[in-house]
Design a protein around this motif. Structure first.
Motif, PDB file in Angstrom:
ATOM      1  N   PHE A  32      54.359  21.053  15.416  1.00  0.00           N
ATOM      2  CA  PHE A  32      54.628  20.604  13.864  1.00  0.00           C
ATOM      3  C   PHE A  32      54.447  19.165  13.815  1.00  0.00           C
ATOM      4  O   PHE A  32      55.484  18.485  14.226  1.00  0.00           O
ATOM      5  CB  PHE A  32      56.189  21.221  13.628  1.00  0.00           C
ATOM      6  CG  PHE A  32      56.222  21.003  12.059  1.00  0.00           C
ATOM      7  CD1 PHE A  32      55.931  20.030  11.197  1.00  0.00           C
ATOM      8  CD2 PHE A  32      56.938  22.078  11.205  1.00  0.00           C
ATOM      9  CE1 PHE A  32      55.993  19.945   9.834  1.00  0.00           C
ATOM     10  CE2 PHE A  32      57.164  22.024  10.009  1.00  0.00           C
ATOM     11  CZ  PHE A  32      56.682  21.054   9.178  1.00  0.00           C
ATOM     12  N   ARG A 184      58.119  26.255  10.886  1.00  0.00           N
ATOM     13  CA  ARG A 184      58.486  25.983  12.111  1.00  0.00           C
ATOM     14  C   ARG A 184      58.655  27.344  12.995  1.00  0.00           C
ATOM     15  O   ARG A 184      58.315  27.284  14.102  1.00  0.00           O
ATOM     16  CB  ARG A 184      59.467  25.039  12.255  1.00  0.00           C
ATOM     17  CG  ARG A 184      59.549  24.195  13.455  1.00  0.00           C
ATOM     18  CD  ARG A 184      60.700  23.177  13.589  1.00  0.00           C
ATOM     19  NE  ARG A 184      61.843  23.907  13.455  1.00  0.00           N
ATOM     20  CZ  ARG A 184      62.873  23.198  13.335  1.00  0.00           C
ATOM     21  NH1 ARG A 184      62.870  21.876  13.575  1.00  0.00           N
ATOM     22  NH2 ARG A 184      64.072  23.563  13.218  1.00  0.00           N
ATOM     23  N   TYR A 203      62.289  18.284  10.689  1.00  0.00           N
ATOM     24  CA  TYR A 203      61.674  19.253  11.037  1.00  0.00           C
ATOM     25  C   TYR A 203      60.537  19.313  12.044  1.00  0.00           C
ATOM     26  O   TYR A 203      60.052  20.238  12.426  1.00  0.00           O
ATOM     27  CB  TYR A 203      61.051  20.369   9.924  1.00  0.00           C
ATOM     28  CG  TYR A 203      62.428  20.973   8.964  1.00  0.00           C
ATOM     29  CD1 TYR A 203      62.974  22.194   9.508  1.00  0.00           C
ATOM     30  CD2 TYR A 203      63.220  20.215   8.156  1.00  0.00           C
ATOM     31  CE1 TYR A 203      63.863  22.871   9.103  1.00  0.00           C
ATOM     32  CE2 TYR A 203      64.200  20.857   7.684  1.00  0.00           C
ATOM     33  CZ  TYR A 203      64.628  22.175   7.928  1.00  0.00           C
ATOM     34  OH  TYR A 203      65.635  22.859   7.430  1.00  0.00           O
TER      35      TYR A 203
END
Lengths: 258, 345
Positions: A32, A184, A203
């Motif tokens: 990510f 995610r 995140y």
């Protein structure tokens, strides 16, 4: 399914001075990467080259083995799922119809969705919490609900990489966190432009900073979000602390010279 | 409103309505012929059997009225679908096939022929051919003017079309004022308001072929229209090149509108109102709206033309007046009734 996404020396613009110059990024399979940067730094412009909305003047975009600009356009739409900014609703589709459009690159010659497509769409609506208003027209939904419909559409593409441009726009706190958690948890490669440095730090496993069209820093959140980067590129002061509950990095911002 | 109904049932019902309207409408006119007699005459011609009806009635049915009513079917379908395509291309429900200046171009072609060759010579193939040529040239010019760095921009398309339309409208008015031939003036006025009075089997055949040949691939590809209304980024993200799609649609709109205008003049309202009616009744998905639009357009024109022949019989009204008089109240009624759906800008 998982593939590395490589942005290799991409220069792109709208004629005249390029909005993004010689940008290179790598997102690991299932990784990510948050793309952050001030307004007008070229985040959306760079993302547009991934879904064939804007052709790069120089450079390549490679997903696994595929050069995204040489594979057929429909194949690109099966590989890259997109939640873009300023999306138009069209002529008032219902949420279900809007998400079904995400199946377009998978449909056969006659363009009619089958039972399999219906199942994918139902699942996408469920995951994004849109089932309750699936049959309402988009014009009757709130900004946040529409944003979730757009995320569901990107999921319905069943892509190998998810490209998100400001996915948390219009969302309430619960849905901001839920959206990023969902992105995610899918296990696919994600490249997301985010305004909130705090959300990016929590995140993303890697962050890249775009400033005036150039990638000026890239790496793990703690390495990238230094005070110097905040001051130089975002014109704010701040500190990165560790969340006492989750242990994740959090970003506190303050005015410069405060 | 009716979006939940299964599409095949809707299309079957509309197709039956169109067929029934054709039979009833062929029977209407100065000489009224019962629908059953019309049906028997049509059946005889289609199967090649000897007509079981009286020869005069058979002549009226087969030679005079059937080509006209069928022309109405294809002109109506063509204009309504062209309107729907333009609305998707410019992403705006107030789009109309004439917004691209095509009908103004056709008018100049038709007026040039009518005023220079006289009203009688223009009734042959020359009039429609000149009108089609006028529309095609205008379309080409609008296409070239709206291309910027290889992209077709919807807003430029509308502006170029409207601007050229105004210019060509001026040319038409000038030509009309300059001619001393009042017959020609009368005919041009009639043509500009639209009329199916010039229908013949050959013109009907050409129009039918153009409309059917274009409608089939358009129905398959209707999902591209859905993607196009999402905007250029949305269409690209879902696998459709917006500029290429718009270019193909532009060609389709030019052919449908050019053909319809060439054989029937500029019939107004159908291209604007019918697509919106179809959307209000059956929702925004073009896979449903496109075929529905074709059949609704056919119905509107067939009944407007019947009214055009009957209201002031034995003289005829231009059909444009009737499409406005019938189409607009129906549309406004549906607009008011469907309080739940938005018009979709």
């Amino acid at each position: 399914m998982n593939a590395t996404l490589v942005v290799d020396g991409v220069t792109v613009g709208y004629g005249g001075t390029p909005a993004v110059a010689d940008a290179s990024l790598t997102v690991a399979p299932g990784g990510f990467l948050a793309l952050v940067g001030p307004n007008g730094s070229g985040k959306s412009t760079l993302l547009k080259t991934l879904f064939r909305a804007l052709r790069p003047e120089r450079g390549h975009l490679v997903l696994g083995e595929d050069d995204l600009w040489t594979i057929p356009h429909r194949e690109n739409a099966r590989a890259v799922g997109v939640l873009a900014q300023h999306a138009s609703d069209g002529f008032d589709f219902t949420a279900h119809e809007a998400v079904m459009l995400g199946r377009s690159p998978h449909l056969g010659t006659f363009g009619r969705p089958g039972a399999g497509d219906g199942a994918v769409v139902r699942r996408a609506l469920e995951r994004t919490g849109c089932t309750g208003f699936a049959h309402r027209p988009l014009s009757q939904l709130s900004g946040g609900e529409r944003q979730r419909v757009l995320l569901a559409r990107a999921l319905a593409q069943e892509p190998r990489v998810l490209v998100l441009d400001e996915p948390t726009n219009h969302l309430d706190p619960h849905h901001q966190l839920a959206t990023l958690r969902l992105a995610r948890s899918l296990g696919i490669t994600v490249l997301a432009a985010l305004h909130s440095l705090d959300l990016a730090a929590q995140y993303a496993d890697r962050i890249a900073v775009l400033s005036a069209g150039r990638v000026v820093a890239a790496g793990a959140p703690l390495d990238v979000l230094t005070r110097e980067v905040l001051v130089t590129h975002f014109r704010v002061d701040g500190s990165v602390i560790t969340d006492p509950v989750t242990g994740q990095p959090r970003v506190l911002l303050r005015e410069l010279d405060a | 409103m009716l979006g939940g109904l299964p599409l095949p049932a809707v299309l079957a019902a509309l197709a039956v309505a169109v067929a029934a309207s054709v039979v009833v409408s062929v029977g209407l006119g100065p000489v009224s012929i019962p629908p059953l007699t019309v049906a028997r005459s049509l059946w005889a011609h289609l199967t090649g059997a000897a007509a079981p009806v009286d020869a005069a009635q058979d002549f009226i049915v087969w030679q005079l009225r059937t080509p006209r009513v069928l022309l109405g079917v294809f002109v109506g379908a063509g204009l309504a679908v062209a309107g729907l395509l333009v609305q998707a291309m410019v992403r705006n429900p107030v789009g109309d096939p004439y917004i691209l200046g095509l009908s103004s171009g056709a008018s100049v072609g038709a007026v040039l022929v009518i005023t220079s060759l006289g009203a009688t010579a223009a009734g042959l193939f020359t009039g429609p051919a000149a009108a089609f040529l006028g529309a095609a040239l205008t379309g080409l010019l609008v296409f070239v003017l709206s291309r910027v760095r290889g992209r077709l921009q919807p807003a430029r398309m509308v502006l170029a079309g409207v601007a050229l339309g105004q210019l060509l409208g001026g040319v038409t008015s000038f030509l009309l004022l300059r001619t001393r031939n009042t017959d020609a003036q009368q005919q041009v006025l009639f043509w500009m308001l639209g009329s199916l009075a010039g229908a013949r089997w050959d013109l009907m055949g050409v129009c039918a072929v153009v409309v059917v040949v274009l409608l089939v691939p358009l129905c398959w590809q209707a999902n591209r229209l859905n993607l196009l209304v999402l905007g250029d980024d949305g269409a690209s993200a879902l696998g459709t090149d917006p500029t290429r799609t718009r270019a193909w649609l532009f060609v389709a709109v030019g052919l449908l509108t050019g053909t319809a205008v060439a054989v029937s003049g500029s019939i107004g309202f159908v291209g604007l109102v019918v697509p919106n009616l179809a959307r209000l009744l059956f929702g925004a998905d073009h896979r449903r709206t496109l075929p529905v639009c074709a059949l609704l357009g056919a119905l509107v024109i067939v009944w407007s033309d019947a009214a055009a022949r009957l209201v002031l019989a034995p003289s005829e009204l231009p059909i444009g007046i009737l499409t406005a008089a019938i189409g607009v109240p129906v549309f406004l009624y549906v607009l008011r009734r469907s309080a739940t759906g938005s018009v979709g800008v």
